[in-house]
Scaffold this motif. Structure first.
Motif, PDB file in Angstrom:
ATOM      1  N   LYS A   1     -11.155  -5.878  -0.039  1.00 42.38           N
ATOM      2  CA  LYS A   1      -9.854  -5.580  -0.997  1.00 42.38           C
ATOM      3  C   LYS A   1     -10.031  -5.806  -2.448  1.00 42.38           C
ATOM      4  O   LYS A   1      -9.440  -5.484  -3.463  1.00 42.38           O
ATOM      5  CB  LYS A   1      -8.547  -6.587  -0.486  1.00 42.38           C
ATOM      6  CG  LYS A   1      -8.262  -6.090   0.857  1.00 42.38           C
ATOM      7  CD  LYS A   1      -7.078  -7.245   1.250  1.00 42.38           C
ATOM      8  CE  LYS A   1      -6.682  -7.039   2.932  1.00 42.38           C
ATOM      9  NZ  LYS A   1      -5.741  -8.033   3.059  1.00 42.38           N
ATOM     10  N   LYS A   2     -11.196  -6.513  -3.017  1.00 37.51           N
ATOM     11  CA  LYS A   2     -11.621  -6.840  -4.057  1.00 37.51           C
ATOM     12  C   LYS A   2     -12.532  -5.781  -4.887  1.00 37.51           C
ATOM     13  O   LYS A   2     -12.793  -5.763  -5.803  1.00 37.51           O
ATOM     14  CB  LYS A   2     -12.520  -8.189  -3.838  1.00 37.51           C
ATOM     15  CG  LYS A   2     -11.758  -9.304  -3.752  1.00 37.51           C
ATOM     16  CD  LYS A   2     -12.536 -10.508  -3.798  1.00 37.51           C
ATOM     17  CE  LYS A   2     -11.679 -11.933  -3.260  1.00 37.51           C
ATOM     18  NZ  LYS A   2     -12.610 -12.926  -3.393  1.00 37.51           N
TER      19      LYS A   2
ATOM     20  N   LEU B   1      -8.581   1.398  -1.823  1.00 35.09           N
ATOM     21  CA  LEU B   1      -7.098   1.008  -2.015  1.00 35.09           C
ATOM     22  C   LEU B   1      -6.672   0.801  -0.461  1.00 35.09           C
ATOM     23  O   LEU B   1      -7.225   1.401   0.508  1.00 35.09           O
ATOM     24  CB  LEU B   1      -6.235   2.314  -2.212  1.00 35.09           C
ATOM     25  CG  LEU B   1      -6.002   2.751  -3.739  1.00 35.09           C
ATOM     26  CD1 LEU B   1      -5.105   4.090  -3.418  1.00 35.09           C
ATOM     27  CD2 LEU B   1      -5.168   1.697  -4.195  1.00 35.09           C
ATOM     28  N   MET B   2      -5.798  -0.257  -0.350  1.00 33.66           N
ATOM     29  CA  MET B   2      -5.264  -0.564   1.135  1.00 33.66           C
ATOM     30  C   MET B   2      -3.863  -0.630   0.919  1.00 33.66           C
ATOM     31  O   MET B   2      -3.158  -0.888   0.131  1.00 33.66           O
ATOM     32  CB  MET B   2      -5.717  -2.092   1.138  1.00 33.66           C
ATOM     33  CG  MET B   2      -7.252  -2.157   1.389  1.00 33.66           C
ATOM     34  SD  MET B   2      -7.924  -3.577   2.146  1.00 33.66           S
ATOM     35  CE  MET B   2      -7.517  -3.495   3.650  1.00 33.66           C
ATOM     36  N   ARG B   3      -3.340   0.136   1.989  1.00 36.80           N
ATOM     37  CA  ARG B   3      -1.857   0.473   2.119  1.00 36.80           C
ATOM     38  C   ARG B   3      -1.576   0.007   3.601  1.00 36.80           C
ATOM     39  O   ARG B   3      -2.212   0.215   4.779  1.00 36.80           O
ATOM     40  CB  ARG B   3      -1.498   1.793   2.001  1.00 36.80           C
ATOM     41  CG  ARG B   3      -1.950   2.411   0.627  1.00 36.80           C
ATOM     42  CD  ARG B   3      -0.819   1.823  -0.353  1.00 36.80           C
ATOM     43  NE  ARG B   3      -1.021   2.426  -1.709  1.00 36.80           N
ATOM     44  CZ  ARG B   3      -1.287   2.006  -2.739  1.00 36.80           C
ATOM     45  NH1 ARG B   3      -1.820   0.542  -2.386  1.00 36.80           N
ATOM     46  NH2 ARG B   3      -1.374   2.412  -3.902  1.00 36.80           N
ATOM     47  N   LYS B   4      -0.275  -0.198   3.735  1.00 34.68           N
ATOM     48  CA  LYS B   4       0.494  -0.587   4.979  1.00 34.68           C
ATOM     49  C   LYS B   4       1.329   0.568   5.368  1.00 34.68           C
ATOM     50  O   LYS B   4       2.146   1.105   4.673  1.00 34.68           O
ATOM     51  CB  LYS B   4       1.099  -1.940   4.869  1.00 34.68           C
ATOM     52  CG  LYS B   4       0.188  -3.265   4.800  1.00 34.68           C
ATOM     53  CD  LYS B   4       1.091  -4.367   4.801  1.00 34.68           C
ATOM     54  CE  LYS B   4       0.028  -5.694   4.748  1.00 34.68           C
ATOM     55  NZ  LYS B   4       0.927  -6.877   4.824  1.00 34.68           N
ATOM     56  N   PHE B   5       1.363   0.901   6.385  1.00 32.46           N
ATOM     57  CA  PHE B   5       1.934   2.055   7.068  1.00 32.46           C
ATOM     58  C   PHE B   5       2.513   2.001   8.505  1.00 32.46           C
ATOM     59  O   PHE B   5       1.608   1.657   9.214  1.00 32.46           O
ATOM     60  CB  PHE B   5       1.524   3.348   6.807  1.00 32.46           C
ATOM     61  CG  PHE B   5       0.099   3.588   7.393  1.00 32.46           C
ATOM     62  CD1 PHE B   5       0.036   4.007   8.384  1.00 32.46           C
ATOM     63  CD2 PHE B   5      -1.245   3.425   6.687  1.00 32.46           C
ATOM     64  CE1 PHE B   5      -1.095   4.474   9.365  1.00 32.46           C
ATOM     65  CE2 PHE B   5      -2.322   3.516   7.261  1.00 32.46           C
ATOM     66  CZ  PHE B   5      -2.233   4.227   8.548  1.00 32.46           C
TER      67      PHE B   5
ATOM     68  N   ILE C   1      -9.686   3.991   2.795  1.00 29.87           N
ATOM     69  CA  ILE C   1     -10.030   5.287   2.262  1.00 29.87           C
ATOM     70  C   ILE C   1     -10.486   5.160   0.859  1.00 29.87           C
ATOM     71  O   ILE C   1     -10.214   4.276   0.241  1.00 29.87           O
ATOM     72  CB  ILE C   1      -8.783   6.341   2.331  1.00 29.87           C
ATOM     73  CG1 ILE C   1      -7.701   5.772   1.522  1.00 29.87           C
ATOM     74  CG2 ILE C   1      -8.337   6.500   3.644  1.00 29.87           C
ATOM     75  CD1 ILE C   1      -6.522   6.473   1.367  1.00 29.87           C
ATOM     76  N   PRO C   2     -11.258   6.150   0.551  1.00 28.74           N
ATOM     77  CA  PRO C   2     -11.809   5.881  -0.873  1.00 28.74           C
ATOM     78  C   PRO C   2     -10.254   6.159  -1.781  1.00 28.74           C
ATOM     79  O   PRO C   2      -9.481   6.945  -1.532  1.00 28.74           O
ATOM     80  CB  PRO C   2     -12.715   7.335  -1.143  1.00 28.74           C
ATOM     81  CG  PRO C   2     -12.699   7.912   0.409  1.00 28.74           C
ATOM     82  CD  PRO C   2     -11.702   7.267   1.056  1.00 28.74           C
ATOM     83  N   VAL C   3     -10.567   5.826  -3.013  1.00 30.36           N
ATOM     84  CA  VAL C   3      -9.384   5.806  -4.101  1.00 30.36           C
ATOM     85  C   VAL C   3      -9.072   7.523  -4.268  1.00 30.36           C
ATOM     86  O   VAL C   3      -8.104   7.765  -4.432  1.00 30.36           O
ATOM     87  CB  VAL C   3      -9.785   4.939  -5.402  1.00 30.36           C
ATOM     88  CG1 VAL C   3      -8.693   5.399  -6.455  1.00 30.36           C
ATOM     89  CG2 VAL C   3      -9.978   3.656  -5.124  1.00 30.36           C
ATOM     90  N   ASN C   4     -10.332   8.174  -4.313  1.00 33.39           N
ATOM     91  CA  ASN C   4      -9.878   9.544  -4.432  1.00 33.39           C
ATOM     92  C   ASN C   4      -9.923  10.160  -3.171  1.00 33.39           C
ATOM     93  O   ASN C   4     -10.232  11.377  -3.033  1.00 33.39           O
ATOM     94  CB  ASN C   4     -11.157  10.235  -5.217  1.00 33.39           C
ATOM     95  CG  ASN C   4     -12.365  10.282  -4.569  1.00 33.39           C
ATOM     96  OD1 ASN C   4     -12.612   9.620  -3.597  1.00 33.39           O
ATOM     97  ND2 ASN C   4     -13.552  10.804  -4.852  1.00 33.39           N
TER      98      ASN C   4
END
Length: 75
Positions: free
Chosen positions: A20-21, A26-30, A69-72
């Motif tokens: 996460k650092k 990017l980390m997201r919850k879903f 996932i990658p930021v892009n």
């Protein structure tokens, strides 16, 4: 896009909980994730390559999985 050498240097972070650092991650919850891509390519799930369409949805049980996932990742 992350430089492959920099990416390789970050692999340990997947295992020590510090991924996460990394600013490029990017980390997201879903609960449900809809994926839309330019072309239908296989996806990797638990080490297996699985054929998939350009668009598909993934449903996740609460607190059952983390996806990186990658930021892009909008490509």
């Amino acid at each position: 896009h992350m430089d492959p050498v920099k990416l390789l240097a970050q692999i340990r972070r997947l295992f020590d909980g510090t991924i996460k650092k990394v600013p490029e991650v990017l980390m997201r919850k879903f609960q449900t994730l809809k994926i839309s891509r330019k072309r239908a390519d296989p996806i990797q799930i638990d080490g297996e390559l699985i054929p998939s369409e350009k668009e598909f949805s993934i449903g996740i049980l609460p607190r059952a999985m983390e996806v990186i996932i990658p930021v892009n990742g909008s490509e």
